[in-house]
Design a protein around this motif. Structure first.
Motif, PDB file in Angstrom:
ATOM      1  N   GLU A   1      15.396  31.501  33.745  1.00 60.03           N
ATOM      2  CA  GLU A   1      16.589  32.328  33.574  1.00 60.03           C
ATOM      3  C   GLU A   1      16.742  33.317  34.731  1.00 60.03           C
ATOM      4  O   GLU A   1      17.837  33.521  35.254  1.00 60.03           O
ATOM      5  CB  GLU A   1      16.545  33.081  32.247  1.00 60.03           C
TER       6      GLU A   1
ATOM      7  N   ASN B   1      17.911  31.307  37.789  1.00 62.63           N
ATOM      8  CA  ASN B   1      19.333  30.961  37.683  1.00 62.63           C
ATOM      9  C   ASN B   1      20.224  32.176  37.896  1.00 62.63           C
ATOM     10  O   ASN B   1      21.259  32.083  38.562  1.00 62.63           O
ATOM     11  CB  ASN B   1      19.631  30.322  36.325  1.00 62.63           C
ATOM     12  N   ASN B   2      19.847  33.312  37.334  1.00 59.74           N
ATOM     13  CA  ASN B   2      20.624  34.532  37.518  1.00 59.74           C
ATOM     14  C   ASN B   2      20.669  34.951  38.981  1.00 59.74           C
ATOM     15  O   ASN B   2      21.712  35.375  39.488  1.00 59.74           O
ATOM     16  CB  ASN B   2      20.064  35.677  36.668  1.00 59.74           C
TER      17      ASN B   2
ATOM     18  N   VAL C   1      20.289  33.018  41.713  1.00 62.91           N
ATOM     19  CA  VAL C   1      21.101  32.072  42.496  1.00 62.91           C
ATOM     20  C   VAL C   1      22.583  32.255  42.182  1.00 62.91           C
ATOM     21  O   VAL C   1      23.413  32.299  43.098  1.00 62.91           O
ATOM     22  CB  VAL C   1      20.645  30.621  42.232  1.00 62.91           C
ATOM     23  N   ASN C   2      22.921  32.385  40.910  1.00 63.69           N
ATOM     24  CA  ASN C   2      24.332  32.577  40.539  1.00 63.69           C
ATOM     25  C   ASN C   2      24.890  33.874  41.101  1.00 63.69           C
ATOM     26  O   ASN C   2      26.038  33.917  41.557  1.00 63.69           O
ATOM     27  CB  ASN C   2      24.503  32.532  39.019  1.00 63.69           C
TER      28      ASN C   2
ATOM     29  N   VAL D   1      25.590  33.332  44.787  1.00 60.42           N
ATOM     30  CA  VAL D   1      26.750  32.472  45.023  1.00 60.42           C
ATOM     31  C   VAL D   1      28.049  33.271  44.961  1.00 60.42           C
ATOM     32  O   VAL D   1      28.946  33.064  45.778  1.00 60.42           O
ATOM     33  CB  VAL D   1      26.766  31.307  44.005  1.00 60.42           C
ATOM     34  N   ILE D   2      28.165  34.208  44.025  1.00 59.84           N
ATOM     35  CA  ILE D   2      29.413  34.974  43.884  1.00 59.84           C
ATOM     36  C   ILE D   2      29.416  36.276  44.694  1.00 59.84           C
ATOM     37  O   ILE D   2      30.421  36.964  44.728  1.00 59.84           O
ATOM     38  CB  ILE D   2      29.727  35.272  42.404  1.00 59.84           C
TER      39      ILE D   2
END
Length: 109
Positions: free
Chosen positions: A63, A66-67, A69-70, A73-74
């Motif tokens: 988790e 993923n947090n 990387v996300n 990305v933004i």
């Protein structure tokens, strides 16, 4: 932490941390300074941090990975040119190129 330095013997219970050792020539890649509560501290930039996340992704909580990387990305301040440069200078390059080969060959894990 450079491999030539021994870990600090001071016990810090305030936050969870794990010391990772890197080769001396890779220690300074992406190193910068940030100001936290008026205190200037050495930190790694976004791109180095993301490269390290990929390098240690099997040791990280999924988790958290993923947090991170996300969020990158933004992030409007991301620098993809710097990311590719850091990937080429660190172990992340093998992860990047292996993943590209998998994607191009149709092999997905």
């Amino acid at each position: 932490m450079p491999r030539t330095i021994t870990p600090p013997k001071i016990k810090i219970d305030t936050f969870a941390y794990k010391v990772y050792f890197v080769q001396n020539e890779k220690f300074m890649i992406g190193k910068t300074e940030g100001i936290f509560n008026g205190v200037k501290l050495p930190v790694y930039d976004r791109e180095r941090t993301i490269c390290d996340c990929f390098k240690y992704r099997t040791k990280m909580d999924s988790e958290l990975f993923n947090n991170a990387v996300n969020a990158y990305v933004i992030d409007k301040k991301k620098n993809l040119v710097n990311l590719i440069e850091i990937l080429s200078l660190t172990e992340g390059s093998s992860i990047y190129y292996n993943r590209r080969i998998e994607m191009n060959s149709g092999l997905h894990y």
